[in-house]
Design a protein around this motif. Structure first.
Motif, PDB file in Angstrom:
ATOM      1  N   ASP A 186       0.811  -1.216   0.000  1.00  0.00           N
ATOM      2  CA  ASP A 186       0.000   0.000   0.000  1.00  0.00           C
ATOM      3  C   ASP A 186       0.846   1.269   0.000  1.00  0.00           C
ATOM      4  OD1 ASP A 186      -2.433  -1.480   0.138  1.00  0.00           O
ATOM      5  OD2 ASP A 186      -2.114  -1.756   2.289  1.00  0.00           O
ATOM      6  N   VAL A 223       2.570   1.168  -4.985  1.00  0.00           N
ATOM      7  CA  VAL A 223       1.385   1.499  -5.773  1.00  0.00           C
ATOM      8  C   VAL A 223       1.815   1.951  -7.171  1.00  0.00           C
ATOM      9  CG1 VAL A 223      -0.536   3.121  -6.013  1.00  0.00           C
ATOM     10  CG2 VAL A 223      -0.107   2.010  -3.807  1.00  0.00           C
ATOM     11  N   ARG A 249      -4.746  -3.903  -4.243  1.00  0.00           N
ATOM     12  CA  ARG A 249      -3.618  -4.388  -3.436  1.00  0.00           C
ATOM     13  C   ARG A 249      -3.370  -5.883  -3.641  1.00  0.00           C
ATOM     14  NH1 ARG A 249      -4.169  -6.062   1.992  1.00  0.00           N
ATOM     15  NH2 ARG A 249      -2.429  -4.687   2.547  1.00  0.00           N
ATOM     16  N   ARG A 253      -1.594  -6.201  -6.910  1.00  0.00           N
ATOM     17  CA  ARG A 253      -0.197  -5.760  -6.730  1.00  0.00           C
ATOM     18  C   ARG A 253       0.629  -6.848  -6.060  1.00  0.00           C
ATOM     19  NH1 ARG A 253      -2.540  -0.905  -5.352  1.00  0.00           N
ATOM     20  NH2 ARG A 253      -2.251  -1.182  -3.105  1.00  0.00           N
TER      21      ARG A 253
END
Length: 253
Positions: A221, A226, A237, A240
């Protein structure tokens, strides 16, 4: 409680913990020989063995140590782990009289389906779920499971010492610098790890607070991660994290 990393096999650490009265615990003994040598050198009596997951490089020495020393074995509820005296699951407490110690059991699936961690006595015994500057491969779990497990560990007190199962810090750091290049705390940790390894010292244990500042798998985060995720077309998230783990799997730096 004294905490000692015992190098074993290619790059494993077996964790030895002992009090001032000669009572000891070992964690994830993939090989009995380093444990026997350390017990003899320090005149310690092995009372308990804690296992985090079923992989042979973490459990292969447990049966011999149990037989030789009469140590009580705690392990996750997984039929692939044999010679266990007490099966543990999420929310359990391992409480020992000798040495006097108490650990909370946390289910942390992802690397394996039944992986657990033990938190207590100032340490986080996390096996192959969390490494310094990295995390374990997803052999049996999903990205969602591993992310939830890492979130859970990251929420623990920052002064806990991360006692992980392998010496991977330098290699993990090379990848981490690629995905989070502006992180000055990470750069300092990589330099520290290089200096430690140059003199043959282990890079762990390390405070969990340091990992929260440096480890990209605990920083999905953060602004840096990001931005990295946007370049990978990973919008949320979980995406990611999944992209980050896939990139680490393919990294050869």
């Amino acid at each position: 409680m004294h905490v000692v990393p015992l190098p074993a096999l290619a790059d494993n650490y077996i964790w030895l913990m002992h009090d001032g009265q000669g009572q000891a615990i070992v964690v994830d003994p993939g090989d009995a020989a380093p444990v026997d040598a350390a017990l003899a050198q320090r005149a310690l009596r092995l009372r308990a063995i804690l296992l985090t997951h079923h992989h042979p490089d973490h459990v292969a020495g447990a049966a011999a140590l149990r037989a030789r020393h009469g140590a009580f074995v705690f392990a996750p509820d997984d039929e692939r782990i044999h010679g266990v005296d007490h099966r543990v699951e999420d929310g359990d407490i391992v409480s020992l009289d000798a040495p006097e110690a108490r650990f909370d059991v946390l289910a942390v699936p992802g690397h394996t389906r039944s992986h657990v961690a033990y938190a207590g006595e100032g340490v986080l015994l996390c096996g192959d779920t969390l490494f310094s500057l990295g995390c374990g491969r997803l052999f049996e779990g999903t990205p969602a499971q591993m992310l939830a497990s890492l979130d859970r560990l990251a929420a623990l007190p920052g002064d806990l010492l991360v006692c992980c199962g392998h010496e991977y810090t330098e290699a993990n750091g090379r990848f981490a610098r690629q995905v989070d290049p502006a992180n000055t705390a990470l750069a300092a940790r990589c330099a520290e790890a290089a200096a430690m390894r140059a003199t043959g010292r282990p890079t762990v244990p390390v405070p969990l607070a340091s990992e929260r500042a440096c480890n990209p798998f605990l920083r999905v985060d953060s602004d840096g991660l990001v931005a990295w995720g946007q370049r990978q077309a990973a919008g949320n998230r979980l995406e990611r994290f999944a992209a980050l783990r896939a990139a680490k799997d393919a990294f050869r730096g």
